[in-house]
Design an enzyme around this catalytic site. Structure first.
Site, PDB file in Angstrom:
ATOM      1  N   ARG A  84      33.723  42.729  24.893  1.00 18.18           N
ATOM      2  CA  ARG A  84      34.959  43.449  25.236  1.00 18.18           C
ATOM      3  C   ARG A  84      34.732  44.952  25.435  1.00 18.18           C
ATOM      4  NH1 ARG A  84      35.540  39.083  25.774  1.00 18.18           N
ATOM      5  NH2 ARG A  84      36.964  37.620  24.799  1.00 18.18           N
ATOM      6  N   SER A 104      45.244  38.117  22.137  1.00 20.17           N
ATOM      7  CA  SER A 104      44.798  38.562  20.805  1.00 20.17           C
ATOM      8  C   SER A 104      44.913  40.073  20.719  1.00 20.17           C
ATOM      9  CB  SER A 104      43.340  38.153  20.575  1.00 20.17           C
ATOM     10  OG  SER A 104      43.234  36.763  20.586  1.00 20.17           O
ATOM     11  N   GLU A 139      42.007  45.212  20.626  1.00 17.21           N
ATOM     12  CA  GLU A 139      41.561  44.884  21.986  1.00 17.21           C
ATOM     13  C   GLU A 139      42.550  45.518  22.974  1.00 17.21           C
ATOM     14  OE1 GLU A 139      40.373  40.704  22.264  1.00 17.21           O
ATOM     15  OE2 GLU A 139      40.955  40.735  24.371  1.00 17.21           O
TER      16      GLU A 139
HETATM   17  C1  LIG Z   1      48.562  35.598  26.903  1.00 18.32           C
HETATM   18  C2  LIG Z   1      47.334  36.466  26.998  1.00 18.32           C
HETATM   19  C3  LIG Z   1      46.090  35.925  26.762  1.00 18.32           C
HETATM   20  C4  LIG Z   1      44.944  36.707  26.881  1.00 18.32           C
HETATM   21  N1  LIG Z   1      43.737  36.135  26.677  1.00 18.32           N
HETATM   22  C5  LIG Z   1      42.613  36.862  26.844  1.00 18.32           C
HETATM   23  C6  LIG Z   1      41.325  36.255  26.689  1.00 18.32           C
HETATM   24  O1  LIG Z   1      41.190  35.080  26.424  1.00 18.32           O
HETATM   25  N2  LIG Z   1      40.235  37.040  26.881  1.00 18.32           N
HETATM   26  C7  LIG Z   1      40.324  38.362  27.219  1.00 18.32           C
HETATM   27  O2  LIG Z   1      39.290  39.017  27.402  1.00 18.32           O
HETATM   28  N3  LIG Z   1      41.532  38.963  27.352  1.00 18.32           N
HETATM   29  C8  LIG Z   1      42.659  38.245  27.178  1.00 18.32           C
HETATM   30  N4  LIG Z   1      43.894  38.844  27.312  1.00 18.32           N
HETATM   31  C9  LIG Z   1      43.976  40.281  27.529  1.00 18.32           C
HETATM   32  C10 LIG Z   1      44.164  40.686  29.019  1.00 18.32           C
HETATM   33  O3  LIG Z   1      44.503  39.599  29.793  1.00 18.32           O
HETATM   34  C11 LIG Z   1      42.879  41.275  29.568  1.00 18.32           C
HETATM   35  O4  LIG Z   1      42.519  42.400  28.830  1.00 18.32           O
HETATM   36  C12 LIG Z   1      43.037  41.702  31.030  1.00 18.32           C
HETATM   37  O5  LIG Z   1      41.754  41.984  31.552  1.00 18.32           O
HETATM   38  C13 LIG Z   1      43.981  42.877  31.245  1.00 18.32           C
HETATM   39  O6  LIG Z   1      44.256  42.966  32.641  1.00 18.32           O
HETATM   40  P1  LIG Z   1      45.433  43.864  33.219  1.00 18.32           P
HETATM   41  O7  LIG Z   1      45.245  43.937  34.695  1.00 18.32           O
HETATM   42  O8  LIG Z   1      46.747  43.353  32.769  1.00 18.32           O
HETATM   43  O9  LIG Z   1      45.118  45.275  32.604  1.00 18.32           O
HETATM   44  P2  LIG Z   1      46.093  46.327  31.878  1.00 18.32           P
HETATM   45  O10 LIG Z   1      46.619  45.712  30.638  1.00 18.32           O
HETATM   46  O11 LIG Z   1      47.061  46.873  32.837  1.00 18.32           O
HETATM   47  O12 LIG Z   1      45.045  47.460  31.501  1.00 18.32           O
HETATM   48  C14 LIG Z   1      44.056  47.226  30.542  1.00 18.32           C
HETATM   49  C15 LIG Z   1      43.052  48.374  30.621  1.00 18.32           C
HETATM   50  O13 LIG Z   1      42.332  48.276  31.847  1.00 18.32           O
HETATM   51  C16 LIG Z   1      42.284  49.552  32.473  1.00 18.32           C
HETATM   52  N5  LIG Z   1      42.218  49.320  33.918  1.00 18.32           N
HETATM   53  C17 LIG Z   1      43.055  48.544  34.655  1.00 18.32           C
HETATM   54  N6  LIG Z   1      42.669  48.544  35.943  1.00 18.32           N
HETATM   55  C18 LIG Z   1      41.598  49.378  36.034  1.00 18.32           C
HETATM   56  C19 LIG Z   1      40.768  49.816  37.101  1.00 18.32           C
HETATM   57  N7  LIG Z   1      40.944  49.413  38.362  1.00 18.32           N
HETATM   58  N8  LIG Z   1      39.766  50.682  36.818  1.00 18.32           N
HETATM   59  C20 LIG Z   1      39.546  51.112  35.544  1.00 18.32           C
HETATM   60  N9  LIG Z   1      40.304  50.730  34.491  1.00 18.32           N
HETATM   61  C21 LIG Z   1      41.313  49.873  34.741  1.00 18.32           C
HETATM   62  C22 LIG Z   1      43.560  50.249  32.046  1.00 18.32           C
HETATM   63  O14 LIG Z   1      43.431  51.642  32.119  1.00 18.32           O
HETATM   64  C23 LIG Z   1      43.712  49.746  30.613  1.00 18.32           C
HETATM   65  O15 LIG Z   1      42.999  50.582  29.726  1.00 18.32           O
HETATM   66  C24 LIG Z   1      45.064  38.073  27.210  1.00 18.32           C
HETATM   67  C25 LIG Z   1      46.327  38.628  27.439  1.00 18.32           C
HETATM   68  C26 LIG Z   1      47.459  37.827  27.338  1.00 18.32           C
HETATM   69  C27 LIG Z   1      48.816  38.413  27.615  1.00 18.32           C
END
Ligand SMILES: Cc1cc2nc3c(=O)[nH]c(=O)nc-3n(C[C@H](O)[C@H](O)[C@H](O)COP(=O)(O)OP(=O)(O)OC[C@H]3O[C@@H](n4cnc5c(N)ncnc54)[C@H](O)[C@@H]3O)c2cc1C
Length: 320
Positions: free
Chosen positions: A174, A225, A315
């Protein structure tokens, strides 16, 4: 001194950029929590994004980049500054190599690869959010992380577009170099996959989706999580010795194991709940606030620290 109004005017002049003032960030987060941003701007065009970032930085206002908002806790006061989102979402395949824009939905990338009989991303099925954030946080599940397939990442460092190889991305659990350089914006990534039977890959993905949808119903306002799991090798020796062998998976102990023992399950504060079936899952049952969410997180961290001497690490990412 430049104001949000000046910045609004400058952003609005950039072709292909959509900008609005006072956007409620609760609409952009899966938690459904978060006050207004001074400005919210998005574009699917890399050049326009760079111009928007330059205008945003010249304004002197703070900037933050978001993706799909599935891993964010935004404060109730919102964000005093400019929230930017890069939305380009092309997916392209050349043989077993796939190029994905950062704004693509991760599940779309997974499905794209599966439909072409390309193996390597199917275990990421059901992880919400964008490709860019998946690279940023080295998203993963079921023993695999996106970093295993990343060949190169194209990003903007504020001055120029650069390409990092997998090694330069410094991926680990992560984590990536991008978490250490929050000002760097990921534009796209290239992934190396392997030919395989598409039907078998689809089956694997569907089996995972079924389990995940039970654990995280699609309407649940949460971030998955809240805390990272613990690397077994990093646990205090006495704590490690007490962990049953069947709890350790791929060298990690789920933080839920410790949280459960400190009575996390079912905790409530305002509209915020800890799931009764999963101690590392906090959700907004309706009307939840960032203040209550942060208070529950702080409470859980303190309990685990007091009992096990382990400092849980979020996370989720904070905004505002
Ligand atoms: C129901 C659920 C289940 C999940 N299960 C998992 C799992 O099994 N494994 C896992 O790893 N995660 C899991 N997650 C967490 C989440 O899905 C991941 O962290 C995902 O990658 C976040 O994507 P996002 O586009 O929504 O990012 P955001 O939440 O919008 O942003 C997260 C971070 O990414 C940065 N970011 C976004 N885009 C960019 C970019 N283009 N360049 C640089 N930085 C950027 C942002 O600044 C921020 O710090 C889960 C979340 C939920 C709601």
């Amino acid at each position: 001194m430049p104001t949000a109004e000046d910045a609004h005017a400058r952003l609005a002049e950039i072709p292909n950029v959509t900008v609005c003032a006072g956007a409620l960030l609760s609409r952009y987060t899966r938690f459904g929590i978060g006050g207004p941003a001074d400005l919210y701007a998005e574009t699917s065009d890399a050049e326009a994004f760079i111009a928007a970032l330059a205008a945003a930085r010249a304004s002197g206002l703070e900037t933050v980049v978001i993706g799909g908002g599935t891993n964010l806790i935004v404060s109730d006061a919102g964000f005093r500054g400019i929230v930017l989102r890069y939305r380009a979402d092309r997916l392209q395949a050349a043989g077993a190599c796939v190029m994905a824009d950062a704004g693509a939905v991760l599940q779309d990338l997974v499905d794209f690869a599966i439909a072409r009989g390309l193996k390597g991303l199917e275990t990421l099925s059901g992880i919400p959010g964008s490709v860019g954030a998946a690279v940023y946080g080295n998203a993963g599940a079921y023993g695999h992380s996106i970093s295993e397939r990343v060949v190169r990442v194209r990003f903007y460092d504020g001055a120029e577009i650069r390409l990092f190889t997998n090694g330069e991305c410094a991926f680990h659990y992560r984590e990536s170099v991008f978490k250490q350089h929050k000002e760097w914006i990921i534009f796209s990534t290239e992934l190396a996959l392997e030919p395989a039977d598409a039907a078998a890959l689809r089956q694997t993905a569907d089996d995972i989706l079924k389990v995940r949808n039970e654990k995280f119903p699609v309407t649940m306002k949460c971030a998955g999580s809240i805390f990272k799991n613990q690397l077994y090798k990093d646990l205090p020796p006495d704590v490690a010795a007490a962990v049953p062998a069947n709890v350790v998976r791929e060298g990690k102990v789920p933080s839920a194991y410790f949280l459960e023992q400190v009575g996390a399950k079912g905790i409530e504060r305002g509209g915020i709940r800890v799931a009764t079936y999963h101690a590392n899952l906090i959700y907004n049952a309706g009307g939840g606030t960032a203040a209550d969410l942060c208070a529950v997180i702080a409470d859980l961290k303190q309990r685990v620290l007091d009992r096990f001497g382990i400092a849980l690490e979020e996370e989720v990412q904070y905004v505002g």
